[in-house]
Write an enzyme that holds these catalytic residues in place. Structure first.
Site, PDB file in Angstrom:
ATOM      1  N   ASP A 163      68.912  71.831  42.026  1.00 45.16           N
ATOM      2  CA  ASP A 163      69.345  70.731  41.160  1.00 45.16           C
ATOM      3  C   ASP A 163      70.741  70.992  40.605  1.00 45.16           C
ATOM      4  OD1 ASP A 163      69.030  68.279  39.935  1.00 45.16           O
ATOM      5  OD2 ASP A 163      67.975  69.097  38.185  1.00 45.16           O
ATOM      6  N   GLY A 184      75.004  66.658  41.408  1.00 39.74           N
ATOM      7  CA  GLY A 184      75.737  65.531  40.831  1.00 39.74           C
ATOM      8  C   GLY A 184      76.622  65.984  39.676  1.00 39.74           C
ATOM      9  N   TRP A 234      77.764  69.006  39.151  1.00 31.03           N
ATOM     10  CA  TRP A 234      78.835  69.853  39.691  1.00 31.03           C
ATOM     11  C   TRP A 234      80.018  68.971  40.107  1.00 31.03           C
ATOM     12  CZ3 TRP A 234      81.621  70.246  44.148  1.00 31.03           C
ATOM     13  CH2 TRP A 234      82.287  71.458  44.389  1.00 31.03           C
ATOM     14  N   HIS A 247      76.659  67.192  46.768  1.00 32.38           N
ATOM     15  CA  HIS A 247      75.607  67.401  47.776  1.00 32.38           C
ATOM     16  C   HIS A 247      76.169  68.173  48.973  1.00 32.38           C
ATOM     17  CE1 HIS A 247      73.006  64.947  45.411  1.00 32.38           C
ATOM     18  NE2 HIS A 247      73.572  63.797  45.695  1.00 32.38           N
ATOM     19  N   SER A 260      59.889  62.545  46.588  1.00 32.12           N
ATOM     20  CA  SER A 260      59.363  61.204  46.845  1.00 32.12           C
ATOM     21  C   SER A 260      59.885  60.204  45.808  1.00 32.12           C
ATOM     22  CB  SER A 260      57.825  61.230  46.859  1.00 32.12           C
ATOM     23  OG  SER A 260      57.311  61.997  45.788  1.00 32.12           O
ATOM     24  N   LEU A 293      62.465  84.764  58.914  1.00 28.92           N
ATOM     25  CA  LEU A 293      62.204  83.932  57.725  1.00 28.92           C
ATOM     26  C   LEU A 293      61.659  82.556  58.121  1.00 28.92           C
ATOM     27  CD1 LEU A 293      62.935  83.462  54.567  1.00 28.92           C
ATOM     28  CD2 LEU A 293      64.981  82.378  55.459  1.00 28.92           C
TER      29      LEU A 293
HETATM   30  C1  IPE Z   1      64.334  67.313  41.850  1.00 29.30           C
HETATM   31  O1  IPE Z   1      65.575  66.996  41.318  1.00 29.30           O
HETATM   32  C2  IPE Z   1      64.276  67.012  43.298  1.00 29.30           C
HETATM   33  C3  IPE Z   1      65.206  67.747  44.154  1.00 29.30           C
HETATM   34  C4  IPE Z   1      66.011  68.706  43.816  1.00 29.30           C
HETATM   35  C5  IPE Z   1      65.161  67.357  45.528  1.00 29.30           C
HETATM   36  P1  IPE Z   1      65.820  65.642  40.514  1.00 29.30           P
HETATM   37  O2  IPE Z   1      67.220  65.720  40.007  1.00 29.30           O
HETATM   38  O3  IPE Z   1      65.475  64.482  41.347  1.00 29.30           O
HETATM   39  O4  IPE Z   1      64.759  65.781  39.341  1.00 29.30           O
HETATM   40  P2  IPE Z   1      64.640  65.005  37.949  1.00 29.30           P
HETATM   41  O5  IPE Z   1      64.670  63.545  38.255  1.00 29.30           O
HETATM   42  O6  IPE Z   1      65.814  65.420  37.119  1.00 29.30           O
HETATM   43  O7  IPE Z   1      63.345  65.482  37.376  1.00 29.30           O
HETATM   44  C1  IPE Z   2      69.890  67.741  43.393  1.00 31.70           C
HETATM   45  O1  IPE Z   2      71.030  67.452  42.665  1.00 31.70           O
HETATM   46  C2  IPE Z   2      69.923  67.136  44.773  1.00 31.70           C
HETATM   47  C3  IPE Z   2      68.964  66.060  45.003  1.00 31.70           C
HETATM   48  C4  IPE Z   2      68.042  65.669  44.152  1.00 31.70           C
HETATM   49  C5  IPE Z   2      69.029  65.396  46.280  1.00 31.70           C
HETATM   50  P1  IPE Z   2      71.144  66.138  41.810  1.00 31.70           P
HETATM   51  O2  IPE Z   2      71.736  65.058  42.655  1.00 31.70           O
HETATM   52  O3  IPE Z   2      69.852  65.806  41.175  1.00 31.70           O
HETATM   53  O4  IPE Z   2      72.198  66.583  40.696  1.00 31.70           O
HETATM   54  P2  IPE Z   2      72.200  66.200  39.173  1.00 31.70           P
HETATM   55  O5  IPE Z   2      70.866  66.582  38.604  1.00 31.70           O
HETATM   56  O6  IPE Z   2      72.449  64.727  39.091  1.00 31.70           O
HETATM   57  O7  IPE Z   2      73.322  66.999  38.606  1.00 31.70           O
HETATM   58 MG    MG Z   3      68.991  66.274  39.389  1.00 31.84          MG
END
Ligand code: IPE
Ligand code: IPE
Ligand code: MG
Length: 269
Positions: A28, A31, A33, A45, A74, A139
């Site tokens: 996580d 975005g 970053w 990403h 999901s 792995l």
């Molecule tokens: C969790 O991250 C899912 C993945 C990293 C793929 P999200 O950014 O979607 O989670 P929430 O919405 O903050 O809980």
């Molecule tokens: C995790 O990073 C990647 C996915 C869920 C695909 P985010 O896109 O959720 O990044 P933030 O949480 O908005 O910083």
């Molecule tokens: Mg996120």
């Protein structure tokens, strides 16, 4: 009867060492970053894919047996359509560019999650990547894509009901259900890492993380590297994993290895 090679931790206490056998990561913070650099979210990403590469390599080098990465939940379909589309393009590019390299490194690729929602191209690339690497003994890298822990439990119950209706009796037994979970080929995660600062599970491996050690770090996923992994593993090595027992029992067991008693479970014969 269908049996799982890895019994669940509430039935049998798993053995464990200093290096986790199975590491599961919620990647996580991509975005944020990007936003900190005034870049579009997709730039985060893209950098995230590089962190995946580094983490896979570091896990293989450290003798981690299973690495599971949450790539798309999901619930992530709720994001703006253009971000979802770009994430799918990135997934395609990663499958096209990385599978051969994974294969050359002896890595076995698995993908868990509901595939029906992906387009034909992605489904074909997943099937081909899994087929090519199926016999690799290094792995096991699992990508969770369109995965949700609740979906996993429901699909497992549905398949159990369909394929072994005689096992759908009251009380239902863990050993009947667990072979149908999406990751029945792997032991339960020993170490869970979530980057990006949030302290929640976001519908990741709900059943499988019953006894997983949970490590949260503020590091944003694109900044995660081998040193971050080492810090998480060092933290893990300090945990006392009791699986319901007392510290005194663990000390006793370490004085007399091999004499450990199995965990009694209600309903066991
Ligand atoms: C969790 O991250 C899912 C993945 C990293 C793929 P999200 O950014 O979607 O989670 P929430 O919405 O903050 O809980
Ligand atoms: C995790 O990073 C990647 C996915 C869920 C695909 P985010 O896109 O959720 O990044 P933030 O949480 O908005 O910083
Ligand atoms: Mg996120």
């Amino acid at each position: 009867m269908t049996t799982s090679p890895h019994p669940s931790s509430s039935v049998e206490i798993p053995g464990h060492g200093e290096v986790p056998r199975h590491v599961a990561i919620i990647m996580d913070g991509n975005g944020r970053w990007a936003r900190r650099r005034r870049l579009p979210r997709i730039a985060g990403h893209k950098r995230g894919v590089e962190a995946v590469r580094a983490t896979v390599k570091a896990c293989a080098e450290r003798g981690v047996g299973y690495l599971t990465l949450f790539a798309f939940s999901s619930e992530n379909w709720r994001r703006p359509p253009d971000e979802v589309a770009l994430l799918m393009q990135l997934f395609i590019a990663a499958l096209e560019n990385e599978v051969q390299k994974l294969h050359a490194s002896g890595i076995r690729l698995k993908v868990i999650g509901e595939r029906a929602r992906f387009d034909r191209k992605i489904r074909a690339l997943i099937a081909e990547g899994e087929r090519l690497t199926a016999a690799n003994a290094g792995l096991t890298l699992t990508i969770a894509a369109n995965y949700g822990g609740r979906w996993d439990l429901l699909q497992a119950l549905s398949r159990l009901a369909r394929e072994r209706p005689e096992a759908m009796r009251d009380p239902l037994r863990e050993e009947a259900l667990t072979p149908y979970l999406a990751m029945s080929y792997a032991p339960e995660p020993d170490l869970f890492i979530r980057t990006g600062g949030e302290q929640r599970v976001s519908n990741f491996l709900l059943w499988q993380m019953a006894y997983t050690e949970l490590h949260f770090t503020d590091t944003l996923w694109p900044d995660f590297d081998a040193a971050s992994l080492d810090a998480a593993i060092a933290w893990y090595a300090q945990r006392e994993r009791r699986f319901g027992r007392t510290s005194e029992q663990l000390e006793e067991a370490s004085r007399h290895p091999g004499r450990g008693s199995p965990l009694p479970v209600a309903g066991d014969a």
